[in-house]
Scaffold this motif. Structure first.
Motif, PDB file in Angstrom:
ATOM      1  N   GLU A  22      -0.378 -13.000   7.215  1.00 50.81           N
ATOM      2  CA  GLU A  22      -0.997 -14.025   8.082  1.00 50.81           C
ATOM      3  C   GLU A  22      -2.059 -14.792   7.321  1.00 50.81           C
ATOM      4  OE1 GLU A  22      -3.887 -15.858  10.538  1.00 50.81           O
ATOM      5  OE2 GLU A  22      -4.322 -13.952   9.548  1.00 50.81           O
ATOM      6  N   PHE A  50       0.910  -7.243   8.281  1.00 52.22           N
ATOM      7  CA  PHE A  50       0.780  -8.479   9.053  1.00 52.22           C
ATOM      8  C   PHE A  50      -0.449  -9.266   8.606  1.00 52.22           C
ATOM      9  CE2 PHE A  50      -1.271 -10.906  12.362  1.00 52.22           C
ATOM     10  CZ  PHE A  50      -0.254 -11.690  12.851  1.00 52.22           C
ATOM     11  N   ALA A  69       1.552  -1.229   9.505  1.00 56.61           N
ATOM     12  CA  ALA A  69       2.169  -2.515   9.867  1.00 56.61           C
ATOM     13  C   ALA A  69       1.122  -3.608  10.097  1.00 56.61           C
ATOM     14  CB  ALA A  69       3.023  -2.339  11.129  1.00 56.61           C
ATOM     15  N   GLY A  70      -0.030  -3.234  10.654  1.00 58.49           N
ATOM     16  CA  GLY A  70      -1.068  -4.221  10.939  1.00 58.49           C
ATOM     17  C   GLY A  70      -1.684  -4.801   9.674  1.00 58.49           C
ATOM     18  N   GLN A  97       1.665 -18.886  15.730  1.00 60.25           N
ATOM     19  CA  GLN A  97       2.756 -17.919  15.926  1.00 60.25           C
ATOM     20  C   GLN A  97       3.135 -17.298  14.587  1.00 60.25           C
ATOM     21  OE1 GLN A  97       7.050 -19.025  16.455  1.00 60.25           O
ATOM     22  NE2 GLN A  97       6.753 -18.210  18.505  1.00 60.25           N
ATOM     23  N   VAL A  98       3.447 -16.019  14.599  1.00 55.81           N
ATOM     24  CA  VAL A  98       3.994 -15.359  13.405  1.00 55.81           C
ATOM     25  C   VAL A  98       5.111 -14.418  13.835  1.00 55.81           C
ATOM     26  CG1 VAL A  98       3.552 -13.819  11.451  1.00 55.81           C
ATOM     27  CG2 VAL A  98       1.769 -15.418  12.185  1.00 55.81           C
ATOM     28  N   THR A  99       6.222 -14.490  13.112  1.00 50.85           N
ATOM     29  CA  THR A  99       7.262 -13.458  13.232  1.00 50.85           C
ATOM     30  C   THR A  99       7.267 -12.656  11.935  1.00 50.85           C
ATOM     31  OG1 THR A  99       8.664 -14.746  14.706  1.00 50.85           O
ATOM     32  CG2 THR A  99       9.734 -12.995  13.441  1.00 50.85           C
ATOM     33  N   ILE A 100       7.148 -11.339  12.055  1.00 54.84           N
ATOM     34  CA  ILE A 100       7.196 -10.466  10.879  1.00 54.84           C
ATOM     35  C   ILE A 100       8.395  -9.533  10.976  1.00 54.84           C
ATOM     36  CG2 ILE A 100       5.503  -8.856  11.896  1.00 54.84           C
ATOM     37  CD1 ILE A 100       4.555  -8.355   8.925  1.00 54.84           C
ATOM     38  N   ASP A 101       9.168  -9.478   9.894  1.00 55.93           N
ATOM     39  CA  ASP A 101      10.311  -8.569   9.781  1.00 55.93           C
ATOM     40  C   ASP A 101       9.976  -7.499   8.762  1.00 55.93           C
ATOM     41  OD1 ASP A 101      12.910  -9.657  11.211  1.00 55.93           O
ATOM     42  OD2 ASP A 101      11.807 -11.391  10.442  1.00 55.93           O
ATOM     43  N   PHE A 102       9.984  -6.256   9.198  1.00 58.37           N
ATOM     44  CA  PHE A 102       9.687  -5.137   8.319  1.00 58.37           C
ATOM     45  C   PHE A 102      11.000  -4.660   7.701  1.00 58.37           C
ATOM     46  CE2 PHE A 102       6.406  -5.282  11.574  1.00 58.37           C
ATOM     47  CZ  PHE A 102       5.257  -5.281  10.798  1.00 58.37           C
TER      48      PHE A 102
END
Lengths: 159, 159
Positions: A70, A66, A62-63, A92-97
């Motif tokens: 990013e 991201f 996941a990193g 700010q970041v929103t991540i949806d997997f």
């Protein structure tokens, strides 16, 4: 219509310039294999390799997903401002997997010409500007594995 | 009140177990130096080192801050379910970057006892459960450098 140029100096394409910037400036990101592959004004494509970034589920950590997403927002700043005088930063970041990322992953993001004009003008006038970027990460079969929505700034170096 | 235990087997503390799980299961995260330092039911503390994760601004790479915060939610699952039978996964994370992270960074997160009871019951009954985690990342002077809000799941292995 804006003339889209892939470089503004003798230092190579924007993609080459940003990859060199990452290697020098964010060695951890470079080591993760996160790269720009195409970069023009308003459009960026990046990649991250599955090998060396796989997790306990046989898919990409996941990193790293991201990190790839990013990076795209910062890279989009390069055709707008000169990184000799401005640096990109993320607020700010929103991540949806969406699904497991079981291949090398491609990331894409765009900025419209109105945003590009605004960011360039504000950076020149005020030494900083903020912009939002939606990025899409897809696998080798073109399936969406993650999406992000990020808020970025460019800031004048030394202010 | 729940009896808080730091281990449920002879394999060492929960922190040791999760660090071994990271090393084996997510080698990239382990290589970034992201570690659990304290883990009990409902409470986790992690760390990430500035050295080897610094960026062009002399502060910690955004991807490492994300990685530290993201890990905390998965770690909190360990005292609730056995990782021999369940795995943690992340659905969504929002990260807000508050200020440059110019030291090693500590991450903390908690789960309340009601959530813990619900997740344990749902995992047993349904083979999966979802929970939300707020994490705080602080520098060596105790200043908040980033916060996250994440949605995680535990899922039964093999389903």
């Amino acid at each position: 219509m804006t003339f889209v140029k892939s470089t503004d100096s003798a230092a190579g394409s924007y993609a080459d310039q940003v990859n060199a910037y990452i290697e020098r400036g964010v060695p951890r990101m470079f080591e993760m294999g996160i790269r720009v592959v195409e970069l023009d004004e308003g459009s960026v494509v990046g990649m991250a390799p599955l090998a060396s970034n796989d997790n306990h589920l046989g898919s990409m950590y996941a990193g790293t997903l991201f990190g790839l997403a990013e990076m795209l927002g910062g890279a989009l700043a390069r055709p707008i401002v000169d990184f000799a005088h401005f640096y990109p930063t993320v607020k700010q970041v929103t991540i949806d997997f969406k699904r497991p990322a079981r291949s090398d992953i491609k990331g894409t993001a765009r900025l419209d010409s109105e945003t590009i004009r605004r960011v360039r003008a504000e950076a020149k006038a005020d030494g900083r500007s903020e912009f939002e970027v939606v990025a899409e990460l897809t696998d080798a079969d073109g399936r969406m594995v993650a999406t992000t929505h990020g808020t970025y700034q460019v800031r004048s170096i030394g202010r």
